[in-house]
Design a protein around this motif. Structure first.
Motif, mmCIF file in Angstrom:
data_model
loop_
_atom_site.group_PDB
_atom_site.id
_atom_site.type_symbol
_atom_site.label_atom_id
_atom_site.label_comp_id
_atom_site.label_asym_id
_atom_site.label_seq_id
_atom_site.Cartn_x
_atom_site.Cartn_y
_atom_site.Cartn_z
ATOM 1 N N LEU A 77 0.829 -1.212 0.000
ATOM 2 C CA LEU A 77 0.000 0.000 0.000
ATOM 3 C C LEU A 77 0.861 1.257 0.000
ATOM 4 O O LEU A 77 0.504 2.262 -0.614
ATOM 5 N N LYS A 78 2.010 1.208 0.661
ATOM 6 C CA LYS A 78 2.899 2.376 0.705
ATOM 7 C C LYS A 78 3.611 2.598 -0.632
ATOM 8 O O LYS A 78 3.753 3.726 -1.082
ATOM 9 N N ASP A 79 4.056 1.522 -1.245
ATOM 10 C CA ASP A 79 4.923 1.627 -2.412
ATOM 11 C C ASP A 79 4.185 1.657 -3.745
ATOM 12 O O ASP A 79 4.601 2.342 -4.667
ATOM 13 N N GLY A 80 3.116 0.900 -3.875
ATOM 14 C CA GLY A 80 2.490 0.777 -5.182
ATOM 15 C C GLY A 80 1.041 1.204 -5.173
ATOM 16 O O GLY A 80 0.394 1.317 -4.138
ATOM 17 N N THR A 81 0.535 1.464 -6.362
ATOM 18 C CA THR A 81 -0.871 1.857 -6.491
ATOM 19 C C THR A 81 -1.748 0.655 -6.830
ATOM 20 O O THR A 81 -2.967 0.755 -6.768
ATOM 21 N N GLY A 82 -1.147 -0.474 -7.159
ATOM 22 C CA GLY A 82 -1.912 -1.667 -7.532
ATOM 23 C C GLY A 82 -2.796 -2.153 -6.395
ATOM 24 O O GLY A 82 -3.957 -2.513 -6.604
ATOM 25 N N ALA A 83 -2.263 -2.148 -5.192
ATOM 26 C CA ALA A 83 -3.046 -2.637 -4.050
ATOM 27 C C ALA A 83 -4.179 -1.672 -3.719
ATOM 28 O O ALA A 83 -5.277 -2.099 -3.356
ATOM 29 N N VAL A 84 -3.919 -0.387 -3.843
ATOM 30 C CA VAL A 84 -4.962 0.607 -3.565
ATOM 31 C C VAL A 84 -6.093 0.453 -4.579
ATOM 32 O O VAL A 84 -7.280 0.476 -4.225
ATOM 33 N N GLU A 85 -5.722 0.297 -5.845
ATOM 34 C CA GLU A 85 -6.729 0.128 -6.891
ATOM 35 C C GLU A 85 -7.532 -1.156 -6.664
ATOM 36 O O GLU A 85 -8.760 -1.171 -6.796
ATOM 37 N N GLU A 86 -6.846 -2.234 -6.288
ATOM 38 C CA GLU A 86 -7.534 -3.506 -6.052
ATOM 39 C C GLU A 86 -8.530 -3.384 -4.905
ATOM 40 O O GLU A 86 -9.663 -3.849 -5.000
ATOM 41 N N ARG A 87 -8.120 -2.722 -3.836
ATOM 42 C CA ARG A 87 -9.039 -2.538 -2.698
ATOM 43 C C ARG A 87 -10.229 -1.667 -3.102
ATOM 44 O O ARG A 87 -11.354 -1.926 -2.702
ATOM 45 N N ALA A 88 -9.972 -0.624 -3.860
ATOM 46 C CA ALA A 88 -11.060 0.252 -4.292
ATOM 47 C C ALA A 88 -12.053 -0.523 -5.161
ATOM 48 O O ALA A 88 -13.264 -0.324 -5.055
#
Length: 127
Positions: A77-88
């Motif tokens: 979550l700190k380093d990449g946007t992939g996890a944020v997008e997946e959670r969204a």
């Protein structure tokens, strides 16, 4: 009959103090064994504590694995946007701009999703 120096008479059995000593020693042996097996630091208590240690170690291993997973997720979550997008997408149902959302439902499975109709918009009155 056997005769020894402690006999009460020729027809009476021998009343040797050796027999009494052996019985006392046997009783002492039994009394010594009690704390070994059932006492505060006895084998049963040691076995019980050993089982508790094994259980605590197993729980610690499970918690370490959980912590490692959470730490990995935090780093992602700190380093990449992939996890944020997946959670969204999965938790909030968000989609990207110019993206079309298609949901395929199984006709044999009853949906737990409850459809709420959009609110009715009443025209404003003119004064």
């Amino acid at each position: 009959m056997r005769s020894c120096g402690f006999a009460a008479g020729p027809d009476l059995p021998c009343k040797c103090p050796m027999r009494l000593i052996i019985l006392c020693l046997a009783a002492l042996l039994v009394l010594i064994q009690y704390p070994l097996w059932l006492g505060k630091g006895g084998w049963l208590r040691v076995w019980d504590l050993d089982q508790q240690v094994i259980s605590a170690q197993k729980k610690n291993d499970e918690l370490r694995a959980r912590n490692a997973k959470l730490n990995s997720e935090v780093q992602d979550l700190k380093d990449g946007t992939g996890a944020v997008e997946e959670r969204a997408r999965y938790e909030l149902g968000m989609i990207k701009e110019n993206e079309i959302f298609v949901q395929v439902l199984d006709p044999n499975k009853k949906s737990s999703f409850v459809s709420i109709p959009p609110p009715k918009i009443e025209p404003k009155e003119k004064h």
